[in-house]
Design an enzyme around this catalytic site. Structure first.
Site, PDB file in Angstrom:
ATOM      1  N   LYS A 166     -28.069   7.871  20.342  1.00 10.51           N
ATOM      2  CA  LYS A 166     -28.566   6.753  19.810  1.00 10.51           C
ATOM      3  C   LYS A 166     -29.666   6.057  20.833  1.00 10.51           C
ATOM      4  O   LYS A 166     -29.555   6.363  21.879  1.00 10.51           O
ATOM      5  CB  LYS A 166     -27.307   5.715  19.677  1.00 10.51           C
ATOM      6  CG  LYS A 166     -27.599   4.557  18.582  1.00 10.51           C
ATOM      7  CD  LYS A 166     -27.395   5.086  17.319  1.00 10.51           C
ATOM      8  CE  LYS A 166     -27.533   4.062  16.333  1.00 10.51           C
ATOM      9  NZ  LYS A 166     -27.160   4.556  14.898  1.00 10.51           N
TER      10      LYS A 166
ATOM     11  N   GLY B 248     -26.411  -0.656  -0.569  1.00  9.25           N
ATOM     12  CA  GLY B 248     -25.794  -1.376  -1.686  1.00  9.25           C
ATOM     13  C   GLY B 248     -26.618  -1.342  -2.857  1.00  9.25           C
ATOM     14  O   GLY B 248     -26.258  -0.893  -3.873  1.00  9.25           O
TER      15      GLY B 248
ATOM     16  N   GLY C 232     -23.335  -6.330  -0.723  1.00 10.12           N
ATOM     17  CA  GLY C 232     -24.493  -5.686   0.180  1.00 10.12           C
ATOM     18  C   GLY C 232     -25.260  -5.261  -1.207  1.00 10.12           C
ATOM     19  O   GLY C 232     -25.169  -4.413  -1.909  1.00 10.12           O
TER      20      GLY C 232
ATOM     21  N   GLY D 158     -28.798  -4.249  -0.139  1.00  5.85           N
ATOM     22  CA  GLY D 158     -29.909  -3.877   0.678  1.00  5.85           C
ATOM     23  C   GLY D 158     -30.254  -2.280   0.209  1.00  5.85           C
ATOM     24  O   GLY D 158     -29.795  -1.838  -0.964  1.00  5.85           O
ATOM     25  N   ASN D 159     -30.603  -1.444   1.439  1.00  9.55           N
ATOM     26  CA  ASN D 159     -31.052  -0.113   0.955  1.00  9.55           C
ATOM     27  C   ASN D 159     -29.813   0.528   0.313  1.00  9.55           C
ATOM     28  O   ASN D 159     -29.997   1.289  -0.490  1.00  9.55           O
ATOM     29  CB  ASN D 159     -31.540   0.315   2.449  1.00  9.55           C
ATOM     30  CG  ASN D 159     -31.740   1.836   2.140  1.00  9.55           C
ATOM     31  OD1 ASN D 159     -31.049   2.684   1.669  1.00  9.55           O
ATOM     32  ND2 ASN D 159     -33.198   2.448   2.471  1.00  9.55           N
TER      33      ASN D 159
HETATM   34  P1  NAD Z   1     -30.058  -3.648   4.393  1.00 13.05           P
HETATM   35  O1  NAD Z   1     -30.765  -4.540   5.635  1.00 13.05           O
HETATM   36  O2  NAD Z   1     -31.032  -2.993   3.830  1.00 13.05           O
HETATM   37  O3  NAD Z   1     -29.158  -4.569   3.740  1.00 13.05           O
HETATM   38  C1  NAD Z   1     -27.860  -5.252   4.076  1.00 13.05           C
HETATM   39  C2  NAD Z   1     -27.556  -6.100   2.903  1.00 13.05           C
HETATM   40  O4  NAD Z   1     -26.318  -6.720   3.404  1.00 13.05           O
HETATM   41  C3  NAD Z   1     -28.385  -7.160   2.401  1.00 13.05           C
HETATM   42  O5  NAD Z   1     -28.289  -7.195   0.841  1.00 13.05           O
HETATM   43  C4  NAD Z   1     -28.022  -8.541   3.054  1.00 13.05           C
HETATM   44  O6  NAD Z   1     -28.314  -9.772   2.357  1.00 13.05           O
HETATM   45  C5  NAD Z   1     -26.476  -8.230   2.842  1.00 13.05           C
HETATM   46  N1  NAD Z   1     -26.001  -9.104   4.018  1.00 13.05           N
HETATM   47  C6  NAD Z   1     -26.111  -9.691   5.384  1.00 13.05           C
HETATM   48  N2  NAD Z   1     -25.575 -10.433   5.749  1.00 13.05           N
HETATM   49  C7  NAD Z   1     -24.247 -10.462   4.824  1.00 13.05           C
HETATM   50  C8  NAD Z   1     -23.107 -11.119   4.850  1.00 13.05           C
HETATM   51  N3  NAD Z   1     -22.764 -11.859   5.923  1.00 13.05           N
HETATM   52  N4  NAD Z   1     -22.197 -11.007   4.109  1.00 13.05           N
HETATM   53  C9  NAD Z   1     -22.889 -10.056   2.905  1.00 13.05           C
HETATM   54  N5  NAD Z   1     -23.728  -9.686   2.615  1.00 13.05           N
HETATM   55  C10 NAD Z   1     -24.522  -9.598   3.601  1.00 13.05           C
HETATM   56  O7  NAD Z   1     -29.208  -2.636   5.164  1.00 13.05           O
HETATM   57  P2  NAD Z   1     -28.599  -1.323   4.882  1.00 13.05           P
HETATM   58  O8  NAD Z   1     -29.640  -0.141   5.349  1.00 13.05           O
HETATM   59  O9  NAD Z   1     -28.431  -1.229   3.448  1.00 13.05           O
HETATM   60  O10 NAD Z   1     -27.186  -1.057   5.570  1.00 13.05           O
HETATM   61  C11 NAD Z   1     -26.144  -1.829   5.354  1.00 13.05           C
HETATM   62  C12 NAD Z   1     -24.843  -0.967   5.891  1.00 13.05           C
HETATM   63  O11 NAD Z   1     -24.869   0.443   5.890  1.00 13.05           O
HETATM   64  C13 NAD Z   1     -24.985  -1.234   7.461  1.00 13.05           C
HETATM   65  O12 NAD Z   1     -23.905  -1.407   7.880  1.00 13.05           O
HETATM   66  C14 NAD Z   1     -25.574   0.066   7.979  1.00 13.05           C
HETATM   67  O13 NAD Z   1     -25.189   0.160   9.361  1.00 13.05           O
HETATM   68  C15 NAD Z   1     -24.775   0.764   7.242  1.00 13.05           C
HETATM   69  N6  NAD Z   1     -25.509   2.222   7.143  1.00 13.05           N
HETATM   70  C16 NAD Z   1     -26.769   2.245   6.753  1.00 13.05           C
HETATM   71  C17 NAD Z   1     -27.492   3.651   6.337  1.00 13.05           C
HETATM   72  C18 NAD Z   1     -28.701   3.643   5.790  1.00 13.05           C
HETATM   73  O14 NAD Z   1     -29.245   4.745   5.860  1.00 13.05           O
HETATM   74  N7  NAD Z   1     -29.495   2.700   5.602  1.00 13.05           N
HETATM   75  C19 NAD Z   1     -26.749   4.685   7.092  1.00 13.05           C
HETATM   76  C20 NAD Z   1     -25.373   4.560   7.474  1.00 13.05           C
HETATM   77  C21 NAD Z   1     -24.811   3.319   7.405  1.00 13.05           C
END
Ligand code: NAD
Length: 405
Positions: free
Chosen positions: A99, A213, A208, A210-211
């Protein structure tokens, strides 16, 4: 965090009878690199602490993202590198764990400064990176564009092309198709398989949007599931007959908050406690804790966020008989397609979407079956089984490398 890793290793090591010599080696990272990056901003010189940790190369070159965040520290990066070691072993891809990160608030930098910072990061760590040594990828606040800049800098420094040095690149610069939705797609394959075998209702609540959810909601909707609730940091929307997901996603695309979306509103806490069969935390860590674990009604939880369940809550969920597919398995679709990207870069043959989908489906389901077999064999939860599986794989590789009996 590092103490947690040590106690975790001892606990799993004891339960699964992993060789104590292996447990001891895994208590320390192999290579910790740090640098101070200097950036000229106007007439000022600003410095930023930067890190790259190769935790383990027992099963292959390091693999793990680079995050830009004000909370980045050597300890955090080391812990995340350890979890990548476990995750990569669970899905059986030929990588160790690594990392990286820069302690910075990227929102305070303009585009040009961000580019300079990213190029400087590569210059600082190029000697410990490379397709056969340690391969970065995007993480919090880094993206395909930054990966492209990093590749460009690395290739200039080395005086040759090496697209497999980094993954999560734009498709136009030899990234992989489907990489942007791979975490959600991998999570869907697992969720769908479990729903069918557990004979659950095709009804899901997602925390969630974001990407991860958002893309999961899209896939579920297309596959005939009802997404009854979804939230962002402002709160959630709920419709027991199923939300109009294309409309919800269009709303999000316009940068609007879900608390202002038309319909019935619920809080993020209420979403977790809904009477649905399947719950997917896909936002942030520690949202399921000792004060709400007892109120969760879902029969299946698929952890797409990293670390959404605290250790105390996990024990409560197990006692309640709720099946939890742990993050190290459920969200490994992202790093798995990163591995496919690396394979494509190294062979020079680029895969079609269908080929990637099929290979991802197979990898995720084989990993799920292996974890389930370990859960049955050791009479433990899927989470513990995933950790044991990873440790056993690392142990086997380490024994051959060191000629241990
Ligand atoms: P993102 O930033 O695109 O989306 C995050 C989402 O969480 C947003 O909709 C945001 O509004 C919401 N959020 C933020 N704070 C919040 C809260 N207090 N309560 C409820 N919702 C809240 O991030 P992402 O890439 O979708 O990642 C989400 C999770 O998945 C993270 O834990 C990340 O580590 C994990 N993850 C992501 C990937 C990836 O490929 N993007 C891979 C493995 C794990």
């Amino acid at each position: 965090m590092l103490d947690e890793i040590k106690s975790f290793l001892e606990e799993v090591g004891e339960k699964s009878k992993v060789d104590p010599r292996v447990v001891k080696v895994l208590q320390s990272p192999e290579l910790v690199s740090k640098a101070t990056i200097t950036l000229k901003r106007g007439e000022d010189l600003e410095t930023f602490q930067a890190f790259r940790v190769l935790y383990s190369s027992i099963r292959g070159p390091g693999k793990g993202g680079i995050r830009y965040h004000p909370n980045v520290s050597e300890e955090e990066v080391t812990a995340l590198a350890f979890w990548m070691t476990i995750k990569n072993a669970v899905v059986d891809i030929p990588f160790g764990g690594a990392k990286g990160g820069i302690k910075v608030n990227p929102k305070e930098l303009n585009e040009e400064e961000l580019e300079k910072l990213s190029r400087n990061y590569v210059r600082a760590f190029a000697h410990v990176l490379g397709q056969d040594f340690d391969i970065p990828a995007p993480d919090v606040y880094t993206n395909p564009k930054i990966m492209a800049i990093m590749l460009d800098e690395f290739e200039k420094l080395k005086g040759r092309k090496e697209p497999g040095f980094i993954t999560g690149k734009p498709v136009e610069l030899f990234g992989s198709k489907l990489r942007n939705i791979s975490t959600s797609l991998g999570g869907f394959f697992i969720l769908d398989d479990m729903v069918k075998r557990m004979e659950l209702r095709k009804e899901v609540a997602i925390q969630g949007a974001g990407n991860v959810g958002g893309n999961l909601a899209k896939i579920l909707h297309e596959e005939g599931y009802k997404v009854v609730a979804i939230s962002d940091s402002s709160g959630g929307v709920y419709d027991p007959s199923g939300l109009d997901i294309p409309e919800v996603l269009e709303w999000k695309k316009q940068g609007k908050r879900l608390s202002e979306f038309e319909g019935e509103h619920i809080s993020n806490e209420e979403l977790l406690e809904l009477d649905v069969d399947v719950l997917v935390p896909a936002a942030i860590e520690n949202v399921i804790h000792r004060n709400n674990a007892d109120k969760i009604k879902a029969k299946l939880i698929v952890e797409l966020a990293n670390g959404p369940t605290t250790r105390e809550a996990d024990k409560i969920l197990v006692e309640k008989g709720i099946t939890v597919v742990p993050d190290v398995l459920a969200n490994a679709g992202g790093v798995t397609v990163s591995y496919f990207e690396w394979v494509q870069n190294r062979t020079g043959r680029y895969w079609k979407e269908e080929e990637i989908k099929e290979a991802l489906n197979e990898k995720m389901l084989v990993a799920l079956r292996s974890v389930e077999n370990f859960a049955a064999k050791f009479n433990v939860s899927l989470r513990e089984a995933a950790y044991i599986l990873a440790m056993k794989r690392i142990e086997a590789a380490m024994k051959y490398r060191f000629g241990l009996k």
